[in-house]
Design an enzyme around this catalytic site. Sequence first.
Site, PDB file in Angstrom:
ATOM      1  N   ASP A 165      -3.981 -23.866  -0.154  1.00  0.00           N
ATOM      2  CA  ASP A 165      -2.921 -24.707   0.417  1.00  0.00           C
ATOM      3  C   ASP A 165      -1.552 -24.027   0.351  1.00  0.00           C
ATOM      4  OD1 ASP A 165      -4.683 -26.868   0.902  1.00  0.00           O
ATOM      5  OD2 ASP A 165      -4.502 -27.524  -1.173  1.00  0.00           O
ATOM      6  N   CYS A 172      38.013 -25.276  -9.127  1.00  0.00           N
ATOM      7  CA  CYS A 172      37.664 -24.226 -10.102  1.00  0.00           C
ATOM      8  C   CYS A 172      36.272 -23.671  -9.811  1.00  0.00           C
ATOM      9  CB  CYS A 172      37.686 -24.778 -11.526  1.00  0.00           C
ATOM     10  SG  CYS A 172      39.277 -25.405 -12.070  1.00  0.00           S
ATOM     11  N   CYS A 221      38.128 -28.962 -12.212  1.00  0.00           N
ATOM     12  CA  CYS A 221      37.880 -29.710 -10.980  1.00  0.00           C
ATOM     13  C   CYS A 221      37.067 -28.855 -10.021  1.00  0.00           C
ATOM     14  CB  CYS A 221      39.189 -30.146 -10.318  1.00  0.00           C
ATOM     15  SG  CYS A 221      40.163 -28.777  -9.660  1.00  0.00           S
ATOM     16  N   CYS A 276       3.615   1.736   2.596  1.00  0.00           N
ATOM     17  CA  CYS A 276       4.900   1.055   2.366  1.00  0.00           C
ATOM     18  C   CYS A 276       5.840   1.940   1.548  1.00  0.00           C
ATOM     19  CB  CYS A 276       4.681  -0.260   1.621  1.00  0.00           C
ATOM     20  SG  CYS A 276       3.681  -1.462   2.508  1.00  0.00           S
ATOM     21  N   ASP A 308      -3.825 -32.719   2.269  1.00  0.00           N
ATOM     22  CA  ASP A 308      -5.116 -32.053   2.106  1.00  0.00           C
ATOM     23  C   ASP A 308      -6.108 -33.094   1.566  1.00  0.00           C
ATOM     24  OD1 ASP A 308      -6.917 -29.794   1.869  1.00  0.00           O
ATOM     25  OD2 ASP A 308      -6.670 -30.041  -0.288  1.00  0.00           O
ATOM     26  N   CYS A 365       0.854  -1.204   0.000  1.00  0.00           N
ATOM     27  CA  CYS A 365       0.000   0.000   0.000  1.00  0.00           C
ATOM     28  C   CYS A 365       0.880   1.241   0.000  1.00  0.00           C
ATOM     29  CB  CYS A 365      -0.918  -0.002   1.222  1.00  0.00           C
ATOM     30  SG  CYS A 365      -0.018   0.067   2.782  1.00  0.00           S
TER      31      CYS A 365
END
Length: 789
Positions: free
Chosen positions: A688, A78, A75, A11, A489, A8
Amino acid sequence: MGITGMTCAACSNRIEKTLNKIDGVEANVNLALEKANIQYDEEKVSPHDLSKRIEKLGYGVQKEKAEFDIYGMTCAACSTRIEKTLNKMDGVNASINLTTEKGQVEYEPSLVTVDQISERAAKLGYEAKLSQSREEQRNHKEEEIHDKKVKLLISTILTLPLLYSMVGHLPWNLGLPMPEFLMNQWVQFLLATPVQFYVGWQFYVGAYKNLRNKSANMDVLVALGTSAAYFYSLVEGIRASVNPGYEPHLYYETSAVLITLILVGKLFEAMAKGRTTAAISKLLSLQAKDATVIRNGKEMKVPLEQVVAGDKIIVKPGEKIPVDGAIFSGKSAVDESMITGESIPIEKSIGDNLIGSTINKNGTLQMEATKVGKDTALASIIKVVEDAQGSKAPIQRMADVISGIFVPIVVGIAVLTFLIWFFLVDPQNWPAALEASIAVLVIACPCALGLATPTSIMVGTGKGAETGVLFKGGEHLEATHKINAIVLDKTGTITKGKPEVTDIQYFIEGSLPYLIAAERSSEHPLAEAIVEYGKKENIEQLEADHFEAIPGHGIKAHIDKKQVFVGTRKLMKENNIEFGPYEYQMAQYETEGKTAMMFAIDGKLVGIVAVADTVKENAKQAIGQLKDYDIDIYMITGDNERTAKAIAKQVGVDHVFAEVLPEDKANHVKSIQEQGKKVAMVGDGINDAPALATADIGIAIGTGTDVAIETAGITLVGGDLTNIPKAIGLSKKTMTNIRQNLFWALAYNTAGIPIAALGLLQPWIAGAAMAFSSVSVVSNALRLKRVKV
């Protein structure tokens, strides 16, 4: 500067005021655009300081992601070096994967650019390019393997005579003919020099770049070891030329054989890495190559890349559906097994959605394209797998830390080995001291350690994708095996999420058409289930002359001059319809978790219909498999307790949270976590999402909402619940595989160094063992492709 988290005007005002209080800063924050225009004095404040101040207020600074192809890594030292250096840049969070040769970089555009990131990698001696197309990547990989094969061929041809000459130095006589010229120091010099400085030049370049940046990697070890053998041999050859009676100690074969064996290991490693990405290749092979579209009233075949959203597409029997879309004409069965894992073709008709890359079985369909290119379901799956294979599991951090400090320690041990041999064990014996120190340098290469984790993660996530389990990252694959509680759920997860008629009783013949006709005018989900039942059973269709919905009670309709009631006991009672003899049957259905309704015609009860959101066929099997892993199972639902417990009993769930509001689901997950459990939440709906985010692992049903899928760490393609135990089993097997790799990589180095330091290991044997260790780690990871989950 982009800002996230503003909800809003308060903020944006808060951020603006805080920034403007900083000396030398003028800021204007726009809520609608979610951006901050900031002018600042570079001598008083930096962009990094501004970002930190915004984050301290509880908001985020918008970041972008880029994927780089990184060339030149040899390797783990690196990849660790690049990652540490990039992460020191303001606003950068980088993850470098040695196996995929890619870097996932999250950065703040206001602080750093893509070019600056590439330049920083270049200063370290590596090339970092924004990721190319898959075709370009494949071509680059093929060129790299071809180059390795050519150099290996040259190296082998030049090394074999040197290796043969080594037979002449053995303490026992094998009886093999030994041409005199092979023992000549200048012949050996001519054979070894191209191997050392043409074939082996890559090790010098890599070593120089790393040492220039005050770092060390495998190239340093190889360059040091082979150079010591080569230049010592050269000095010995010169001494023999100056002093004709001097017998030189030549070790040209040691350096040449080492370089050849390391190239063999690198070639096998590169080819094996290609096999770890087989899952991506398999997914890509599912895509259609072209589509038949209708443009300007004409049918035409166009390449898949030219299909755009809104195109009208014709799909004939046996053809692949090219993109995601919806049917506007036609009816057919569609094989969606490659996406959902469901083996039985699904009947599709007008209005139904189609998934790109699935197969139209027996009827011609006309569809409208809704999602094309990177927006299709298959493209999304491929992106998830690619991101997961490029990410790092927490266990890999340990390997990176070890390999980052390993090389300098090994160099120190090699120097110390040389000094101890030269001054104490065998005084003044240069060859013996040199051999022991070279063997230490070579045997200790940390290649296997760097490959141990990412190869297993790549194969594990690829195997998951093939079985319908999408891990969004290595961290999710690692964490899944720790789960000891799962919250499921109910609606859409344990159940199908769509009501169906489960039982129907009628006491008067011919009454069913009146029930179907009455419900056809209703918009209630339970009415839809009854109408759908009528279609399946081909029940005679009647039309209602009058319809009235009675909220909370049921419906009333006039059909064929008859009055029809469908609904609750209360509705029957209010209309003086006797139902006493059937009360027991009603209660029985309700105890089973079903919604039971009575229907009456002209004041007489003629039947009972029960509707329920039916349990998925494999729900009970999946829950049984989870219990075998000793996992506590919880079911969570907004339904009443009686219905919830009936469903729980049906599938074998022991713990039930009933009558839970959507916003309270996350709190129940937290309550289980507070008991010290690692919790997975399985769901499919928007409501969820908070619980999925709160859980240690969020598992989204692939048939659910985009919000749920975006929030979760794992997605089950097609919604098959048996994929949950598969995900846990795959996680367990992948972690076992990683631990095996790490153990053998560390055990190999730990055991090999003292053996080499004691002079019990010839340098060329150490080189062969080093190459074998890297190949064995990759091969062990590839075993995951064959495991059953």
